[in-house]
Design an enzyme around this catalytic site. Structure first.
Site, PDB file in Angstrom:
ATOM      1  N   LYS A 110       0.817  -1.205   0.000  1.00 31.11           N
ATOM      2  CA  LYS A 110       0.000   0.000   0.000  1.00 31.11           C
ATOM      3  C   LYS A 110       0.857   1.264   0.000  1.00 31.11           C
ATOM      4  O   LYS A 110       0.427   2.315  -0.475  1.00 31.11           O
ATOM      5  CB  LYS A 110      -0.928   0.020   1.223  1.00 31.11           C
ATOM      6  CG  LYS A 110      -1.834  -1.194   1.386  1.00 31.11           C
ATOM      7  CD  LYS A 110      -2.824  -1.348   0.255  1.00 31.11           C
ATOM      8  CE  LYS A 110      -3.946  -2.329   0.574  1.00 31.11           C
ATOM      9  NZ  LYS A 110      -3.508  -3.728   0.700  1.00 31.11           N
TER      10      LYS A 110
HETATM   11  C1  LIG Z   1      -4.133  -4.922   0.287  1.00 31.41           C
HETATM   12  C2  LIG Z   1      -3.293  -6.111   0.231  1.00 31.41           C
HETATM   13  C3  LIG Z   1      -3.526  -7.142  -0.699  1.00 31.41           C
HETATM   14  C4  LIG Z   1      -4.676  -7.098  -1.664  1.00 31.41           C
HETATM   15  O1  LIG Z   1      -4.527  -6.101  -2.642  1.00 31.41           O
HETATM   16  P1  LIG Z   1      -5.805  -5.585  -3.467  1.00 31.41           P
HETATM   17  O2  LIG Z   1      -5.307  -4.456  -4.265  1.00 31.41           O
HETATM   18  O3  LIG Z   1      -6.821  -5.176  -2.435  1.00 31.41           O
HETATM   19  O4  LIG Z   1      -6.280  -6.741  -4.277  1.00 31.41           O
HETATM   20  C5  LIG Z   1      -2.655  -8.209  -0.720  1.00 31.41           C
HETATM   21  N1  LIG Z   1      -1.631  -8.302   0.146  1.00 31.41           N
HETATM   22  C6  LIG Z   1      -1.378  -7.342   1.059  1.00 31.41           C
HETATM   23  C7  LIG Z   1      -0.256  -7.521   1.998  1.00 31.41           C
HETATM   24  C8  LIG Z   1      -2.194  -6.216   1.130  1.00 31.41           C
HETATM   25  O5  LIG Z   1      -1.939  -5.268   2.043  1.00 31.41           O
END
Ligand SMILES: *Cc1c(COP(=O)(O)O)cnc(C)c1O
Length: 493
Positions: A110
């Site tokens: 993120k």
């Molecule tokens: C948010 C997240 C995901 C999923 O990603 P999306 O874009 O919501 O599909 C996978 N792994 C981690 C560690 C995340 O923080």
């Protein structure tokens, strides 16, 4: 090029307006009216660093930002907050390339987008002469919350409220949020799951009387979730960067196709890879990996999206989601940009919990493969990979790696593959160490972090070190129905 809504094609916004608004008033998501092609060849891009690549990829999507504005946002985002100048390094293990997206401040992917979103947003506010204070409302499955707070903390003209499912995130994830300082940040636990949080947040975004009340006091909502186009666009960058890197290192030849395998929750990360493909990046299959909440796996098999099932709390909590919001953007594209039809499907999802695609589904099936991995599959993958190579992956990345193994077994596809590695194993050290050896079952969390550091021969990241000493400063927990009260209180409405 402009932005329109997946539920109303009459809407026409500039990129900066779409970023400021976050979500369309009709409940739809903003989508670009067309996909720009990469303006440099991949060979040329392979000579660029991450920031230069970011500029090339983002400039045509964010076409109302000036060169200076966008470059300044990029400079501020991808700096020493990241623990490597590469920003998104590729690590090879057993012939597969792990694209490590966890070298930012909160050690999850993120950070890749949330490091730049606050800068895009404040620039967008200036461009549009907005004098409103931006209130970022965010639902988190664990990682967005902290990354968004880290990005927006003490940014003038913004405040941020994060809702997370109480009991639905890892210990490190929760502590990261509850210890977060900043005059403008607020964290609220919710007695519900991520879908409850996300649905309520979307509802608040569309609450006309709340928005009027806020406007009178000088506030306007925006979103830091992947429903904001300002998050999606920066995520396209690292797929282009990864391809260019493989090219530079002569692991592939120019024009060769690669597979991309992504551990998926809200469908934002994998959609960014799909957008990269629309820009001309040679991608063969997009492998969408799910954990036991395998709505997407079932969808890619059958063409029916059905969320009517038990919500399972897993060891990959950031993927514990039954309503993958960004899928709407893909459906809209494959439905031939038919806003009415898309709206009907999304209304059906809201009222019946499901919808089915017809002929359009074949288009999606050509591009995507759904796979899933249970916790047993993941445990084995984490364990075996560590035993064989010494490389330690986190529980989310393990969902992708184990899913990829299944895919190869089923298809014997030998295409060079990049797996999106979405979190540092330190964020989920309990589950990771248990997978490596069951004898760690009863050790306490911070002890496990030390053990992991020795086992993986990797220094404990700053993000984990700091929460061991910082005081917990947030303790609000509310029912889903009281989320609106928490929001109003934070603005003294
Ligand atoms: C948010 C997240 C995901 C999923 O990603 P999306 O874009 O919501 O599909 C996978 N792994 C981690 C560690 C995340 O923080």
């Amino acid at each position: 090029m402009f932005y329109t809504s997946t539920r109303d094609n009459s809407i026409k916004l500039t990129a900066s307006q779409a970023i400021l608004k976050g979500l369309s008033d009709d409940g739809g998501l903003f989508v670009p009216s067309e996909f720009p092609k990469l303006s440099k060849s991949l060979k040329e891009i392979s000579e660029l660093d991450y920031k230069e690549t970011a500029y090339i990829v983002m400039k045509d999507f964010l076409n109302d930002f000036t060169e200076d504005e966008l470059k300044s946002c990029i400079e501020k985002a991808y700096d020493s907050k990241f623990d490597t100048e590469e920003i998104a390094p590729l690590t090879e293990a057993e012939g597969v390339y792990y694209l490590e997206l966890f070298h930012g401040k909160t050690i999850a992917f993120k950070d890749m987008a949330l490091s730049i979103l606050p800068h895009l947003m404040t620039t967008a506010a200036k461009k549009n002469n907005s004098d409103k204070e931006i209130v970022i409302l965010t639902a988190t499955s664990g990682d967005t919350g902290k990354a968004a707070m880290a990005g927006f903390a003490d940014v003038p003209g913004t405040r941020i409220i994060v809702f997370y499912p109480k009991g639905g995130v890892s210990k490190v994830q929760e502590l990261q949020m509850l210890t977060r300082r900043g005059k403008n940040v607020k964290v609220v636990g919710v007695k519900g799951n991520f879908d409850d949080c996300q649905s309520k947040v979307k509802e608040l975004f569309s609450d006309v009387s709340l928005k009027e009340e806020m406007a009178k006091k000088g506030f306007a909502f925006s979103s830091a979730n992947s429903i904001n186009i300002g998050r999606l666009v920066p995520q396209i960058v690292y797929y282009v960067y990864a391809y260019a890197k493989l090219l530079k290192e002569e692991r592939i030849k120019d024009g060769d196709k690669i597979n991309v395998c992504v551990p998926t929750g809200n469908f934002g990360n994998i959609l960014a890879a799909f957008y990269a493909k629309q820009m001309g990046l040679p991608i063969n299959k997009l492998i969408c990996a799910s954990n036991d909440n395998k709505v997407l796996f079932d969808f890619f098999k059958s063409g029916t999206y059905d969320k009517n099932r038990e919500f399972i709390l897993t060891d990959s909590p950031s993927m514990d989601i039954l309503i993958s919001s960004n899928l709407e953007r893909l459906i809209y594209l494959c439905e031939g940009l038919d806003d009415k039809k898309n709206k009907a499907l999304m209304d059906s999802l809201k009222t019946t919990g499901k919808y089915s695609l017809n002929s359009e589904f074949s288009k999606i099936k050509d591009e995507f493969v759904g796979e899933y991995a249970s916790w047993d599959d993941c445990k084995k993958k984490i364990h075996d990979l560590y035993e064989d190579t010494g490389y330690v992956i986190d529980t989310h990345t393990a969902v992708a790696a184990a899913s990829y193994d299944k895919y190869v077994k089923e298809t014997n596809d030998k295409t060079v593959t990049v797996i999106a590695s979405t979190a540092s194993p330190f964020k989920f050290s309990r589950s990771v160490m248990k997978a490596i050896d069951s004898k760690y079952e009863n050790e306490e969390d911070f002890k496990l972090i030390d053990i992991l550091s020795k086992a993986a021969n990797v220094e404990i990241p700053e993000a984990v070190k700091e929460i061991q000493t910082l005081p917990v400063i947030h303790d609000t927990v509310v029912e889903v129905k009281d989320m609106i009260t928490a929001v109003k209180e934070s603005m003294n409405l």
